[in-house]
Design a protein around this motif. Sequence first.
Motif, short mmCIF file in Angstrom:
data_model
loop_
_atom_site.label_atom_id
_atom_site.label_comp_id
_atom_site.label_asym_id
_atom_site.label_seq_id
_atom_site.Cartn_x
_atom_site.Cartn_y
_atom_site.Cartn_z
N ASN A 220 -1.71 1.53 4.91
CA ASN A 220 -2.00 0.25 4.29
C ASN A 220 -3.51 0.05 4.12
O ASN A 220 -3.97 -0.46 3.11
CB ASN A 220 -1.39 -0.85 5.17
CG ASN A 220 -1.53 -2.20 4.55
OD1 ASN A 220 -1.71 -2.31 3.34
ND2 ASN A 220 -1.43 -3.23 5.37
N ASP A 224 -3.95 3.70 -2.00
CA ASP A 224 -3.62 2.89 -3.16
C ASP A 224 -2.13 2.98 -3.46
O ASP A 224 -1.57 2.14 -4.14
CB ASP A 224 -4.33 3.40 -4.42
CG ASP A 224 -5.78 3.68 -4.17
OD1 ASP A 224 -6.37 2.95 -3.38
OD2 ASP A 224 -6.30 4.66 -4.75
N ARG A 225 -1.53 4.06 -2.99
CA ARG A 225 -0.18 4.38 -3.40
C ARG A 225 0.52 5.01 -2.22
O ARG A 225 -0.12 5.65 -1.40
CB ARG A 225 -0.27 5.40 -4.53
CG ARG A 225 0.90 5.42 -5.46
CD ARG A 225 0.57 6.34 -6.61
NE ARG A 225 1.39 7.51 -6.57
CZ ARG A 225 1.08 8.66 -7.16
NH1 ARG A 225 -0.05 8.80 -7.80
NH2 ARG A 225 1.91 9.67 -7.11
N PRO A 239 3.25 1.69 -5.58
CA PRO A 239 1.91 1.19 -5.21
C PRO A 239 1.94 0.53 -3.84
O PRO A 239 3.00 0.09 -3.38
CB PRO A 239 1.59 0.18 -6.32
CG PRO A 239 2.89 -0.13 -6.96
CD PRO A 239 3.76 1.05 -6.80
N ILE A 240 0.76 0.47 -3.20
CA ILE A 240 0.70 0.03 -1.80
C ILE A 240 1.12 -1.44 -1.67
O ILE A 240 1.59 -1.85 -0.61
CB ILE A 240 -0.71 0.28 -1.23
CG1 ILE A 240 -0.68 0.31 0.30
CG2 ILE A 240 -1.71 -0.76 -1.71
CD1 ILE A 240 -0.14 1.57 0.85
N ASP A 241 1.02 -2.21 -2.76
CA ASP A 241 1.40 -3.63 -2.70
C ASP A 241 2.86 -3.80 -2.29
O ASP A 241 3.21 -4.75 -1.60
CB ASP A 241 1.19 -4.29 -4.07
CG ASP A 241 -0.28 -4.28 -4.44
OD1 ASP A 241 -1.09 -4.17 -3.50
OD2 ASP A 241 -0.60 -4.36 -5.64
N LYS A 242 3.66 -2.84 -2.72
CA LYS A 242 5.08 -2.93 -2.38
C LYS A 242 5.31 -2.79 -0.89
O LYS A 242 6.25 -3.34 -0.34
CB LYS A 242 5.87 -1.86 -3.14
CG LYS A 242 6.19 -2.25 -4.55
CD LYS A 242 7.35 -1.43 -5.05
CE LYS A 242 7.87 -1.98 -6.38
NZ LYS A 242 9.00 -1.19 -6.87
N ARG A 244 3.05 -3.71 1.30
CA ARG A 244 2.54 -4.95 1.90
C ARG A 244 3.57 -6.07 1.77
O ARG A 244 3.80 -6.85 2.68
CB ARG A 244 1.24 -5.35 1.22
CG ARG A 244 0.11 -4.43 1.64
CD ARG A 244 -1.21 -4.81 1.00
NE ARG A 244 -2.17 -3.74 1.28
CZ ARG A 244 -3.11 -3.35 0.45
NH1 ARG A 244 -3.25 -3.94 -0.72
NH2 ARG A 244 -3.93 -2.38 0.78
N SER A 245 4.20 -6.13 0.57
CA SER A 245 5.16 -7.22 0.37
C SER A 245 6.56 -6.83 0.84
O SER A 245 7.51 -7.58 0.65
CB SER A 245 5.18 -7.61 -1.12
OG SER A 245 5.54 -6.46 -1.87
N ARG A 246 6.68 -5.64 1.42
CA ARG A 246 7.95 -5.15 1.95
C ARG A 246 9.05 -5.14 0.90
O ARG A 246 10.17 -5.61 1.14
CB ARG A 246 8.39 -5.98 3.15
CG ARG A 246 7.38 -5.96 4.28
CD ARG A 246 8.03 -6.37 5.54
NE ARG A 246 7.09 -6.16 6.65
CZ ARG A 246 7.45 -6.13 7.90
NH1 ARG A 246 8.71 -6.28 8.22
NH2 ARG A 246 6.57 -5.93 8.84
N THR A 247 8.71 -4.63 -0.28
CA THR A 247 9.72 -4.58 -1.32
C THR A 247 10.01 -3.14 -1.75
O THR A 247 10.32 -2.88 -2.91
CB THR A 247 9.27 -5.39 -2.55
OG1 THR A 247 7.93 -5.00 -2.87
CG2 THR A 247 9.33 -6.87 -2.30
N THR A 257 9.69 0.25 6.94
CA THR A 257 8.84 -0.95 6.98
C THR A 257 9.34 -1.96 8.00
O THR A 257 8.56 -2.66 8.63
CB THR A 257 8.79 -1.64 5.60
OG1 THR A 257 10.11 -1.72 5.10
CG2 THR A 257 7.92 -0.87 4.64
#
Lengths: 266, 331
Positions: A220, A224-225, A239-242, A244-247, A257
């Motif tokens: 995290n 980036d990915r 992408p790493i946002d997923k 973070r948002s646990r999606t 996760t």
Amino acid sequence: MNQIIKLQNIIKLFHRKRWLSLNEGEGVVRAVDDVSIAIGEGESVGLAGESGCGKTTLGRLIAGLYEPTGGTVTINGRNINDGSTQVRRLLRTECRMIFQNLDAALNPFMTVEQILDEPLKIHTKKSKSDRRKRILEVLELVNLPVAFKNEYPHTLSGGEKRRVSVARAIVVPPKILIADEPVSALDVSIRAQIIDLFQHLREELNLTMLFISHDLGVLNDVCDRILVMYNGKIVEDAPIDKLRSRTLEHPYSRRLTESVLQIKVE
Amino acid sequence: MRKEFSYDPNLEAAKGFKAFLRQPGSVSILIGSLFIIVFVAGALFGQYGYQLGLYPHSPTDVQYDRFDSPPTSSVLRTLFDRREEPEFDFEYYEPIEGHILGTDNDGRDIFIRVLNGASTYLYAGIVTVLISLLIGITLGSLTGYYRGKASESVASFITNVLDAYPRIVILIIVAFISHFNLYAIMVTLGILNATRIARIISGTIDSLKNTDFILAAKEIGLSDLTIIGKHIVWYNCRHLLSIQIIYGFASVILIEATLSYIGYGIGDPLVSWGRMIYEGSGGRYPHNFVAGVYWQAMPPVVAIIGTILGLNLLGDGLSKRFNVKQTDYLL
């Protein structure tokens, strides 16, 4: 983005040798099973997965340490396993790997200075005094005392050995860095330092990184990915946002996760 | 034990001899090399002392003129010789002036012959060790690094064949066929000693070749040859090889002495300690020894003991010095 690392349908089989094995197929392990990924220049990609799922094998395939059973590994548009020594030499200068095993990664009979001097001797034409200067610089960069240059690996602690490994990888600045569990076995403060160091290097050298770890927190911070590997296959490329948002979508990545420990303040 | 807490900056200041003494095995290395320096100096003196005019007798000079005069008495004789009346006509000279350690049965000076023998062994030892290192490292690397390939089976077959014969028998046969030629004995012994080195190298390579630091060396861009030579043979085998090199050197002296003693040693223009012991302790003139002519055999015996002792001390010390993993020491 220029795709610097490209894997196409990579398969890696290992043959388990058994004494008096009658069944041919029984000893075959599919470590990496039909993996196709592309990593752009300057990108930092995390590779997560449970132990034994083929993370390290994939890293070593990219570093050219293993020959794939099937498929092609292309780095900078060139197939690294086509037998050309020129491509190999280029790969060796541009690509560095940090090995997972703390104790086995350093030659037990060489001092830290000798270990760090080796890549410098091969890949640069620096004089002896310049090389020594660079070694001291790098030791400072990974936060090791200068006096450690005369130490043998067995006198160092786990974290110190790991930092020597990191120092060896960056002593000649690479373009691609494959880090195999680079911050496991480090305590938290040093872990933060090493992660900072990686981020700093990334900005400075436009480093392409493949970060192999089972620690999602580290990924995290650095990546980036994220790629999630399960049973030799890449099951998630997001992408790493997923993260973070646990999606994340694949059931295994979701399980991954969900199993992250968190400090809850009540 | 952790360095961070116990690191004394003054310890780094030690340099030169003091730093050398702090390293493991340094005392053995010092004493051993003293013996070896004496051995080498003696060898040089034995080889060139007569030619340079430093010593009046040459190792091969037979001084027939001295046979006409009777043996002269000496301190040694008055101390140890309890014979009341000589029973035999002695054809040797007891320790007297001019001949420091007396002469042998043929009237040749024993002192210069012992030193000259050292030069024979120095030369033979170096050549034998080089031959065994060359063959041993090549065979060992082939068997270890390329295990499972054709080169491995050929190399390990050669190693096994060489190991299957009793070495003293091979050496006797070779000595007999080659008419006691030093070169033939050296080459044979070098090849026979190579099997030990080959086994050490191949074993070490086998246990190390899949470790991460060898992979790391490959990853850095070192060739197979450099990895074997530098990472495996030099850094990881040298503490074992130093013993084998010393052993190889000592084996030349011991085996040659054995061969000579049973009559299969090197021929006459060259000096052999084994032959000197054989002659001095009876040999062609058994009555000499029975009559108490001990000084003919003593010098070569002392030379052999001293040289082997020095070699063993040196090998032991070097092995400790190179095995940095065993001893935790500060530089």
